[in-house]
Design a protein around this motif. Structure first.
Motif, short mmCIF file in Angstrom:
data_model
loop_
_atom_site.label_atom_id
_atom_site.label_comp_id
_atom_site.label_asym_id
_atom_site.label_seq_id
_atom_site.Cartn_x
_atom_site.Cartn_y
_atom_site.Cartn_z
N LYS A 19 42.23 40.17 52.31
CA LYS A 19 42.17 40.34 50.86
C LYS A 19 43.50 39.88 50.25
O LYS A 19 44.56 40.24 50.76
N VAL A 20 43.42 39.08 49.21
CA VAL A 20 44.64 38.65 48.53
C VAL A 20 44.52 38.91 47.03
O VAL A 20 43.43 39.07 46.49
N HIS A 21 45.69 38.95 46.41
CA HIS A 21 45.78 39.16 44.97
C HIS A 21 46.46 37.93 44.39
O HIS A 21 47.55 37.57 44.83
N VAL A 22 45.80 37.28 43.43
CA VAL A 22 46.34 36.05 42.86
C VAL A 22 46.54 36.25 41.36
O VAL A 22 45.61 36.61 40.65
N LYS A 23 47.78 36.01 40.91
CA LYS A 23 48.06 36.08 39.48
C LYS A 23 47.98 34.68 38.91
O LYS A 23 48.56 33.75 39.46
N LEU A 24 47.26 34.53 37.79
CA LEU A 24 47.00 33.20 37.25
C LEU A 24 47.52 33.07 35.83
O LEU A 24 47.78 34.07 35.15
N ARG A 25 47.66 31.83 35.38
CA ARG A 25 48.01 31.56 33.98
C ARG A 25 46.90 32.09 33.08
O ARG A 25 45.74 32.16 33.48
N GLY A 26 47.28 32.46 31.86
CA GLY A 26 46.30 32.92 30.90
C GLY A 26 45.88 34.36 31.11
O GLY A 26 44.73 34.72 30.88
N ALA A 27 46.83 35.22 31.58
CA ALA A 27 46.60 36.66 31.75
C ALA A 27 45.35 36.95 32.57
O ALA A 27 44.48 37.72 32.17
N ARG A 28 45.24 36.29 33.70
CA ARG A 28 44.12 36.52 34.60
C ARG A 28 44.64 36.87 35.98
O ARG A 28 45.70 36.39 36.39
N TYR A 53 42.82 39.86 30.99
CA TYR A 53 43.44 40.79 30.05
C TYR A 53 43.50 40.16 28.67
O TYR A 53 43.72 38.97 28.52
N ASP A 54 43.31 41.03 27.68
CA ASP A 54 43.35 40.57 26.28
C ASP A 54 43.72 41.76 25.41
O ASP A 54 43.73 42.90 25.87
N THR A 55 44.01 41.49 24.15
CA THR A 55 44.24 42.61 23.22
C THR A 55 43.15 42.59 22.17
O THR A 55 42.70 41.53 21.74
N ASP A 56 42.70 43.81 21.77
CA ASP A 56 41.65 43.89 20.76
C ASP A 56 42.27 43.89 19.36
O ASP A 56 43.47 43.68 19.21
N ALA A 57 41.43 44.14 18.36
CA ALA A 57 41.89 44.08 16.97
C ALA A 57 43.03 45.05 16.69
O ALA A 57 43.87 44.79 15.82
N ASN A 58 43.07 46.17 17.44
CA ASN A 58 44.13 47.17 17.23
C ASN A 58 45.30 46.98 18.18
O ASN A 58 46.09 47.90 18.41
N ASP A 59 45.40 45.79 18.78
CA ASP A 59 46.51 45.48 19.69
C ASP A 59 46.48 46.32 20.96
O ASP A 59 47.51 46.47 21.62
N GLN A 65 36.04 42.22 33.61
CA GLN A 65 35.96 41.80 35.00
C GLN A 65 34.75 40.92 35.23
O GLN A 65 33.70 41.13 34.66
N LYS A 66 34.97 39.90 36.08
CA LYS A 66 33.87 39.02 36.47
C LYS A 66 33.86 38.95 37.98
O LYS A 66 34.91 38.77 38.60
N LYS A 67 32.67 39.05 38.56
CA LYS A 67 32.56 38.99 40.02
C LYS A 67 31.94 37.66 40.44
O LYS A 67 31.05 37.16 39.78
#
Lengths: 87, 105
Positions: A19-28, A53-59, A65-67
């Motif tokens: 199992k690996v953890h990959v950090k990507l551009r664009g907060a993914r 990751y994203d921020t909603d209207a209230n910051d 998540q997508k599988k």
């Protein structure tokens, strides 16, 4: 003169089929089992879970998540690769 | 300066030292022990802490330990690499102790 000593990409060799953890551009981020990689950090993962990751209207920080059963990640979007630390 | 240090020997001299790697994006640095680097300056670190900074004032927002394992950082994301001084290491240790105390209370 190429040094036969350890290279950063050796880490991928150790992590193959783990199992690996990959950090990507664009907060993914993606966690999954490492199937294949190359020198560009192109990666094939199985049983992958992508968190966006994203921020909603209230910051407020929200995440979705997508599988995917199998996923190919293009190397140029990779920032960081580690083994998952939530073991 | 009477002696020239080229980039590759410089990074080689940082092997097994605590370094700080600043990324070009996300106001993020990674602090850890430099395990290896290659011709592209891809990096692998161990005992890594991810430090994020506020966009506005540049103060530390969050410090997250990524565990004992090794971490690979792809070369294109790196802004700079520098060695952490003894004072900085002491300050970091102190900060971690303080945070530990807060958690214990």
């Amino acid at each position: 003169m190429s040094d036969s000593k350890s290279e950063p990409l050796d880490l991928f060799k150790v992590l193959l089929d783990e199992k690996v953890h990959v950090k990507l551009r664009g907060a993914r981020e993606i966690t999954g089992r490492l199937h294949a990689y190359d020198s560009h950090c192109n990666i094939v993962l199985s049983d992958a879970v992508e968190t966006i990751y994203d921020t909603d209207a209230n910051d407020q920080l929200i995440s979705t998540q997508k599988k995917s059963e199998v996923i190919f990640v293009r190397g140029d979007s990779v920032i960081l690769v580690s083994s998952p630390n939530d073991v | 300066m009477d002696q020239v240090t080229n980039p590759k020997p410089f990074v080689k001299s940082l092997l097994n030292k605590r370094i700080s790697v600043r990324l070009k994006f996300n106001n993020t640095t990674y602090e850890g022990l430099l395990e290896s680097s290659d011709n592209y300056f891809n990096l692998s670190l161990s005992n890594v802490t991810e430090v994020t900074y506020n966009e506005t004032d540049g103060e530390v927002k969050e410090r997250v330990s990524l565990g004992d394992g090794k971490v690979f950082i792809r070369c294109n994301n790196v802004l700079y690499i520098r060695q952490l001084s003894d004072e900085e290491l002491k300050a970091i240790q102190q900060q971690e102790l303080d945070e530990g105390d807060v958690k214990d209370q």
